[in-house]
Design a protein around this motif. Structure first.
Motif, PDB file in Angstrom:
ATOM      1  N   PRO A  10       1.103  -1.359  -0.172  1.00  0.00           N
ATOM      2  CA  PRO A  10      -0.076   0.574   0.005  1.00  0.00           C
ATOM      3  C   PRO A  10       0.943   1.260  -0.357  1.00  0.00           C
ATOM      4  N   VAL A  11       1.926   1.174   0.819  1.00  0.00           N
ATOM      5  CA  VAL A  11       2.551   2.320   0.760  1.00  0.00           C
ATOM      6  C   VAL A  11       3.729   3.108  -0.171  1.00  0.00           C
ATOM      7  N   HIS A  12       4.525   2.290  -0.612  1.00  0.00           N
ATOM      8  CA  HIS A  12       5.035   1.780  -1.984  1.00  0.00           C
ATOM      9  C   HIS A  12       4.991   1.548  -3.358  1.00  0.00           C
ATOM     10  N   MET A  13       4.477   0.379  -2.896  1.00  0.00           N
ATOM     11  CA  MET A  13       3.821   0.271  -4.667  1.00  0.00           C
ATOM     12  C   MET A  13       2.717   0.709  -5.273  1.00  0.00           C
ATOM     13  N   LYS A  14       1.734   0.503  -4.323  1.00  0.00           N
ATOM     14  CA  LYS A  14       0.411   1.494  -4.886  1.00  0.00           C
ATOM     15  C   LYS A  14       0.394   2.955  -4.592  1.00  0.00           C
ATOM     16  N   THR A  15       1.134   3.394  -3.643  1.00  0.00           N
ATOM     17  CA  THR A  15       1.259   4.929  -3.064  1.00  0.00           C
ATOM     18  C   THR A  15       2.738   6.022  -4.400  1.00  0.00           C
ATOM     19  N   ARG A  16       2.942   5.300  -3.839  1.00  0.00           N
ATOM     20  CA  ARG A  16       4.644   6.523  -3.978  1.00  0.00           C
ATOM     21  C   ARG A  16       4.825   6.437  -5.316  1.00  0.00           C
ATOM     22  N   LEU A  17       5.255   5.019  -5.852  1.00  0.00           N
ATOM     23  CA  LEU A  17       5.025   4.799  -7.556  1.00  0.00           C
ATOM     24  C   LEU A  17       4.232   5.480  -8.019  1.00  0.00           C
ATOM     25  N   THR A  18       3.517   5.604  -7.745  1.00  0.00           N
ATOM     26  CA  THR A  18       1.730   6.009  -8.679  1.00  0.00           C
ATOM     27  C   THR A  18       2.132   7.418  -8.510  1.00  0.00           C
ATOM     28  N   GLN A  19       2.324   7.942  -7.298  1.00  0.00           N
ATOM     29  CA  GLN A  19       1.554   9.811  -7.349  1.00  0.00           C
ATOM     30  C   GLN A  19       2.447  10.415  -6.758  1.00  0.00           C
ATOM     31  N   THR A  20       4.166   9.753  -6.955  1.00  0.00           N
ATOM     32  CA  THR A  20       5.471  10.762  -6.482  1.00  0.00           C
ATOM     33  C   THR A  20       5.880  10.130  -7.136  1.00  0.00           C
ATOM     34  N   LYS A  21       6.891  11.477  -7.571  1.00  0.00           N
ATOM     35  CA  LYS A  21       8.320  11.928  -8.095  1.00  0.00           C
ATOM     36  C   LYS A  21       9.317  11.104  -7.195  1.00  0.00           C
ATOM     37  N   TRP A  22       9.853   9.973  -7.596  1.00  0.00           N
ATOM     38  CA  TRP A  22      10.563   9.354  -7.170  1.00  0.00           C
ATOM     39  C   TRP A  22      11.823   9.238  -7.279  1.00  0.00           C
ATOM     40  N   VAL A  23      12.927   8.852  -6.330  1.00  0.00           N
ATOM     41  CA  VAL A  23      14.522   8.562  -6.708  1.00  0.00           C
ATOM     42  C   VAL A  23      14.545   7.050  -5.641  1.00  0.00           C
ATOM     43  N   VAL A  24      15.062   6.434  -5.656  1.00  0.00           N
ATOM     44  CA  VAL A  24      16.120   5.975  -4.541  1.00  0.00           C
ATOM     45  C   VAL A  24      17.187   5.194  -4.366  1.00  0.00           C
ATOM     46  N   LEU A  25      18.428   4.654  -4.031  1.00  0.00           N
ATOM     47  CA  LEU A  25      19.626   4.999  -4.063  1.00  0.00           C
ATOM     48  C   LEU A  25      20.233   4.222  -2.654  1.00  0.00           C
ATOM     49  N   ARG A  26      21.562   3.807  -3.316  1.00  0.00           N
ATOM     50  CA  ARG A  26      22.123   3.484  -1.592  1.00  0.00           C
ATOM     51  C   ARG A  26      22.947   4.059  -1.190  1.00  0.00           C
ATOM     52  N   TYR A  27      23.681   4.182   0.057  1.00  0.00           N
ATOM     53  CA  TYR A  27      25.055   5.317   0.620  1.00  0.00           C
ATOM     54  C   TYR A  27      26.043   4.243   0.709  1.00  0.00           C
ATOM     55  N   PRO A  28      27.223   5.506   0.631  1.00  0.00           N
ATOM     56  CA  PRO A  28      28.441   4.495   0.938  1.00  0.00           C
ATOM     57  C   PRO A  28      28.676   3.830   1.625  1.00  0.00           C
ATOM     58  N   THR A  29      28.827   2.333   2.098  1.00  0.00           N
ATOM     59  CA  THR A  29      29.517   2.498   3.521  1.00  0.00           C
ATOM     60  C   THR A  29      30.007   1.234   2.878  1.00  0.00           C
ATOM     61  N   GLU A  30      30.715   0.946   4.605  1.00  0.00           N
ATOM     62  CA  GLU A  30      32.256   0.318   5.218  1.00  0.00           C
ATOM     63  C   GLU A  30      31.496  -1.697   4.154  1.00  0.00           C
ATOM     64  N   VAL A  31      30.189  -1.154   4.769  1.00  0.00           N
ATOM     65  CA  VAL A  31      29.935  -3.095   4.311  1.00  0.00           C
ATOM     66  C   VAL A  31      29.433  -3.076   2.731  1.00  0.00           C
ATOM     67  N   MET A  32      28.682  -1.865   1.906  1.00  0.00           N
ATOM     68  CA  MET A  32      28.577  -2.639   0.862  1.00  0.00           C
ATOM     69  C   MET A  32      30.351  -2.607   0.341  1.00  0.00           C
ATOM     70  N   ALA A  33      31.432  -1.686   1.098  1.00  0.00           N
ATOM     71  CA  ALA A  33      32.927  -1.590   0.378  1.00  0.00           C
ATOM     72  C   ALA A  33      33.265  -3.031  -0.159  1.00  0.00           C
ATOM     73  N   MET A  34      32.652  -3.409   1.513  1.00  0.00           N
ATOM     74  CA  MET A  34      33.320  -5.441   1.105  1.00  0.00           C
ATOM     75  C   MET A  34      32.642  -6.299   0.346  1.00  0.00           C
ATOM     76  N   GLN A  35      31.195  -5.704   0.097  1.00  0.00           N
ATOM     77  CA  GLN A  35      30.423  -6.236  -0.910  1.00  0.00           C
ATOM     78  C   GLN A  35      31.622  -6.009  -2.701  1.00  0.00           C
ATOM     79  N   ALA A  36      31.503  -5.073  -2.054  1.00  0.00           N
ATOM     80  CA  ALA A  36      32.150  -5.174  -3.603  1.00  0.00           C
ATOM     81  C   ALA A  36      33.123  -5.567  -3.892  1.00  0.00           C
ATOM     82  N   GLY A  37      33.781  -6.010  -2.426  1.00  0.00           N
ATOM     83  CA  GLY A  37      35.504  -6.798  -3.422  1.00  0.00           C
ATOM     84  C   GLY A  37      36.138  -5.143  -2.717  1.00  0.00           C
ATOM     85  N   LYS A  38      35.708  -4.003  -2.917  1.00  0.00           N
ATOM     86  CA  LYS A  38      36.752  -2.969  -2.514  1.00  0.00           C
ATOM     87  C   LYS A  38      37.175  -2.545  -1.316  1.00  0.00           C
TER      88      LYS A  38
END
Length: 369
Positions: free
Chosen positions: A120-148
């Motif tokens: 209800p919150v995201h699929m039916k409301t955010r996706l259809t009724q707002t201008k939206w963008v989603v992203l990640r923020y760089p963290t040490e955990v993400m660096a580990m996942q990327a092998g960097k």
């Protein structure tokens, strides 16, 4: 002192991605990110003449909200957040990765939350009724996942997020769309993959920095009952805390009739959340030239140059095969030679070989930084 890279990213999100206008409201959903990044976003919203609204969140609170939840508690939570979302003109969702396994041991509850909160919150409301963008923020955990290393990963992150010419990417995708919109039959061959379906009458949607950062995909959707054959994905993917490996689906008339991975039972539990989870809601071509290796992070992996993603679950309304589900799981197959190669045919004509577009109407998608 504010990090100028955070400021540049915030400005990109506000002015380019959601194109915030004077007098518009913007919900900043900040999950496990530094205060400085949230401050940069608030300043960027004000600079555009907009009205910032901030929701601070983290994965441990998310787990606490889900762990003892019921359908009724999730519905009440969803009612409140749906009301807030309906007041917004724009949404910026930025999430740091603190613990990729935070939800791993409460899969049943997170599946319930997908159905009674996210839908209800995201699929039916955010996706259809707002201008939206989603992203990640760089963290040490993400660096580990990327092998960097941490600093190395930050440099990679800001390069593929903010140094891409999204206007040039959008122009290339617009050119490719004129051909893609004429396609009927799709046939994909790769290691342990022989898959056929139709996209006849389904539009292709260019993604060049408006809804995701980083970006670099153009997507459509199969005719719901047209999918037949088998696909095996070669990028690992974490869903509700479990990292799935070697996911493979077999389809008959659009429906997943057989599903395998490192944990078959857990995989099939996800596919049994609702009827739509066993049908496909998206087919996309990844073409970001700066992203070449998987890192178990969907917002990066689905943009990998030379990849596809074939998504069980909900279809987007701008390319709608009518499939509805609480699930939308972008699983990725990379077709460059070092990942086993692959061929893609449109209407029996080879259009991409080993991740490189060879059809003259699509070579514009062989982008470079």
């Amino acid at each position: 002192m504010a990090d100028p890279r955070e400021q540049k990213l915030a400005e990109l999100l506000v002015t380019y991605s959601v194109q915030l206008q004077k007098g518009e409201s913007c919900l900043i959903n900040a999950v496990d990110i530094p205060t400085s990044m949230t401050e940069a976003l608030i300043k960027a919203v004000y600079a555009a003449g907009g009205y910032p609204v901030v929701n601070l969140w983290n994965q441990r609170i998310e787990r606490a909200m889900c762990e003892d939840a019921t359908e009724h508690s999730l519905a009440k939570w969803a009612d409140v957040d749906t009301y807030r979302m309906k007041q917004m003109d724009a949404f910026i969702g930025i999430r740091g990765i603190a613990n990729v396994r935070e939800l791993a041991t409460i899969a049943e509850k997170t599946n319930l939350a997908s159905k009674y909160y996210n839908t209800p919150v995201h699929m039916k409301t955010r996706l259809t009724q707002t201008k939206w963008v989603v992203l990640r923020y760089p963290t040490e955990v993400m660096a580990m996942q990327a092998g960097k290393g941490t600093v190395e990963f930050e440099e990679f992150f800001y390069k593929v997020c903010t140094q891409v010419d999204y206007n040039a990417m959008a122009a290339a995708m617009a050119e490719a769309k004129t051909f893609l919109d004429t396609v009927d039959r799709v046939h994909i061959k790769a290691k342990n993959t022989d898959l056929a379906f139709s996209v006849k009458g389904m539009p292709w949607v260019p993604c060049a920095g408006r809804m995701n950062i980083p970006d670099g995909e153009i997507y459509s959707c199969p005719v719901k009952d047209s999918v037949n054959g088998t696909i095996t994905y070669n990028a690992e993917s974490t869903y509700h805390g479990h990292c799935f490996k070697d996911v493979s689906f077999t389809f008959k008339d659009g429906k997943i009739i057989e599903a395998h991975a490192d944990d078959d039972a857990l995989l099939n539990d996800i596919l049994d959340i609702d009827e739509g989870a066993r049908y496909i809601g998206e087919f996309a071509l990844g073409c970001n030239p700066g992203i070449l290796e998987p890192m178990d992070n969907t917002l990066f992996d689905e943009k990998i140059f030379g990849s596809i993603h074939f998504t069980p679950g909900n279809a987007y309304e701008d390319c709608d095969n009518t499939n509805r589900s609480a699930v939308h799981w972008d699983l990725v197959q990379i077709q460059r030679p070092e990942y086993g190669g692959g061929e893609m045919y449109f209407d029996d004509v080879l259009v991409r070989k080993d991740g490189i577009f060879v059809h003259p109407r699509l070579t514009c998608l062989n982008l470079s930084l």
